[in-house]
Design a protein around this motif. Structure first.
Motif, PDB file in Angstrom:
ATOM      1  N   LYS A 149       0.821  -1.416  -0.080  1.00  0.00           N
ATOM      2  CA  LYS A 149       0.048  -0.109   0.012  1.00  0.00           C
ATOM      3  C   LYS A 149       1.002   1.038   0.166  1.00  0.00           C
ATOM      4  O   LYS A 149       0.438   2.277   0.620  1.00  0.00           O
ATOM      5  N   ALA A 150       1.883   1.306  -0.672  1.00  0.00           N
ATOM      6  CA  ALA A 150       2.989   2.417  -1.101  1.00  0.00           C
ATOM      7  C   ALA A 150       2.386   3.591  -1.898  1.00  0.00           C
ATOM      8  O   ALA A 150       1.550   3.005  -2.823  1.00  0.00           O
ATOM      9  N   ASP A 151       2.597   4.669  -1.613  1.00  0.00           N
ATOM     10  CA  ASP A 151       2.109   5.780  -2.337  1.00  0.00           C
ATOM     11  C   ASP A 151       3.377   6.238  -3.170  1.00  0.00           C
ATOM     12  O   ASP A 151       3.087   6.652  -4.278  1.00  0.00           O
ATOM     13  N   ILE A 152       4.618   6.082  -2.790  1.00  0.00           N
ATOM     14  CA  ILE A 152       5.653   6.200  -3.307  1.00  0.00           C
ATOM     15  C   ILE A 152       6.669   5.274  -3.283  1.00  0.00           C
ATOM     16  O   ILE A 152       7.028   4.881  -2.347  1.00  0.00           O
ATOM     17  N   VAL A 153       7.492   5.053  -4.402  1.00  0.00           N
ATOM     18  CA  VAL A 153       8.665   3.829  -4.536  1.00  0.00           C
ATOM     19  C   VAL A 153       9.636   4.495  -4.550  1.00  0.00           C
ATOM     20  O   VAL A 153       9.801   5.342  -5.761  1.00  0.00           O
ATOM     21  N   ASP A 159      -0.691   3.938 -12.079  1.00  0.00           N
ATOM     22  CA  ASP A 159      -1.991   3.345 -11.113  1.00  0.00           C
ATOM     23  C   ASP A 159      -1.734   4.117  -9.800  1.00  0.00           C
ATOM     24  O   ASP A 159      -1.858   3.381  -8.709  1.00  0.00           O
ATOM     25  N   GLY A 160      -1.516   5.410  -9.880  1.00  0.00           N
ATOM     26  CA  GLY A 160      -1.514   6.202  -8.412  1.00  0.00           C
ATOM     27  C   GLY A 160      -0.266   6.023  -7.689  1.00  0.00           C
ATOM     28  O   GLY A 160      -0.372   6.568  -6.588  1.00  0.00           O
ATOM     29  N   ILE A 161       0.770   5.242  -7.948  1.00  0.00           N
ATOM     30  CA  ILE A 161       1.857   5.183  -7.206  1.00  0.00           C
ATOM     31  C   ILE A 161       3.161   5.895  -8.064  1.00  0.00           C
ATOM     32  O   ILE A 161       3.180   5.954  -9.153  1.00  0.00           O
ATOM     33  N   LYS A 204      -2.117  19.187  -2.019  1.00  0.00           N
ATOM     34  CA  LYS A 204      -2.603  18.369  -3.282  1.00  0.00           C
ATOM     35  C   LYS A 204      -1.538  17.734  -4.020  1.00  0.00           C
ATOM     36  O   LYS A 204      -1.692  17.855  -5.412  1.00  0.00           O
ATOM     37  N   GLY A 205      -0.677  17.335  -3.762  1.00  0.00           N
ATOM     38  CA  GLY A 205       0.310  16.631  -4.279  1.00  0.00           C
ATOM     39  C   GLY A 205       1.831  16.767  -3.785  1.00  0.00           C
ATOM     40  O   GLY A 205       2.052  17.381  -2.795  1.00  0.00           O
ATOM     41  N   VAL A 206       2.845  16.271  -4.728  1.00  0.00           N
ATOM     42  CA  VAL A 206       4.032  16.443  -4.684  1.00  0.00           C
ATOM     43  C   VAL A 206       4.868  17.245  -5.897  1.00  0.00           C
ATOM     44  O   VAL A 206       4.485  17.310  -6.912  1.00  0.00           O
ATOM     45  N   THR A 207       5.690  18.154  -5.045  1.00  0.00           N
ATOM     46  CA  THR A 207       7.009  18.982  -6.246  1.00  0.00           C
ATOM     47  C   THR A 207       8.293  18.191  -6.129  1.00  0.00           C
ATOM     48  O   THR A 207       8.583  17.954  -5.047  1.00  0.00           O
ATOM     49  N   VAL A 234      -3.066  10.743  -4.492  1.00  0.00           N
ATOM     50  CA  VAL A 234      -3.911  10.767  -3.688  1.00  0.00           C
ATOM     51  C   VAL A 234      -3.510   9.973  -2.391  1.00  0.00           C
ATOM     52  O   VAL A 234      -2.997   8.598  -2.604  1.00  0.00           O
ATOM     53  N   LYS A 235      -3.360  10.432  -1.122  1.00  0.00           N
ATOM     54  CA  LYS A 235      -2.654   9.675  -0.077  1.00  0.00           C
ATOM     55  C   LYS A 235      -3.566   8.595   0.196  1.00  0.00           C
ATOM     56  O   LYS A 235      -4.810   8.483   0.441  1.00  0.00           O
TER      57      LYS A 235
END
Length: 172
Positions: A98-102, A116-118, A145-148, A169-170
């Protein structure tokens, strides 16, 4: 909230300390492996590091999960997931965790990809870059609202034309 991501330093020590000292206000610092240092080496102080294929210190975990700004980071070197030929294996594992960022390394090639949202991030290498001449690392700023994502060259600083923004989307 800011996250510094570096990989594939292959024995460099003063450079890791220099990067840490240049960016003192990081909430999380990640090293994606192949430091070729002992886990307790002073240069790695403050970095959440993993073991790469050139790291032989048993104290490094193969993979790790870190949390920052409400996002879940899956950190690995990548060699166990065949990242030089595909991100599919890494993607499957990221979904399981369930990672948001790899964050990963191994290929020494700077790159980002949203799938796929990752968000997949390879910061390149500060020692032996491939595909470009800059010796790169990344600073990710987590916003509401996201990342830079800003790319830095170890010698010349921020590379403005490589700045990217991603909507995340966290906890997707």
């Amino acid at each position: 909230m800011k996250v510094l991501i570096v990989s594939d330093s292959h024995g460099l020590t003063s450079e890791l300390s220099q990067i840490r000292d240049m960016h003192p206000n990081m909430d999380l610092m990640i090293h994606c492996g192949d430091s070729e240092l002992q886990a307790d080496h002073e240069s790695l102080k403050g970095y959440a590091a993993v073991r790469g294929n050139c790291d032989f210190e048993a104290a490094f975990p193969e993979d790790r999960i870190e949390e920052a700004g409400g996002l879940r980071f899956f950190v690995t070197h990548g060699h166990r997931y065949s990242v030089k030929s595909t991100l599919m294996n890494l993607s499957y594992r990221a979904r399981e965790l369930k990672a948001d960022i790899v964050c990963f390394g191994h290929s020494h090639g700077l790159g980002t990809e949203m799938s796929d949202g990752i968000l997949f991030i390879n910061p390149g290498s500060i020692r032996l870059p491939r595909g470009r001449t800059e010796k790169t690392y990344i600073i990710l700023e987590i916003r509401e609202k996201g990342v830079t994502l800003d790319v830095y060259d170890i010698s010349d600083g921020k590379i403005p034309e490589l700045t990217q923004k991603f909507l995340l989307v966290k906890g997707h």
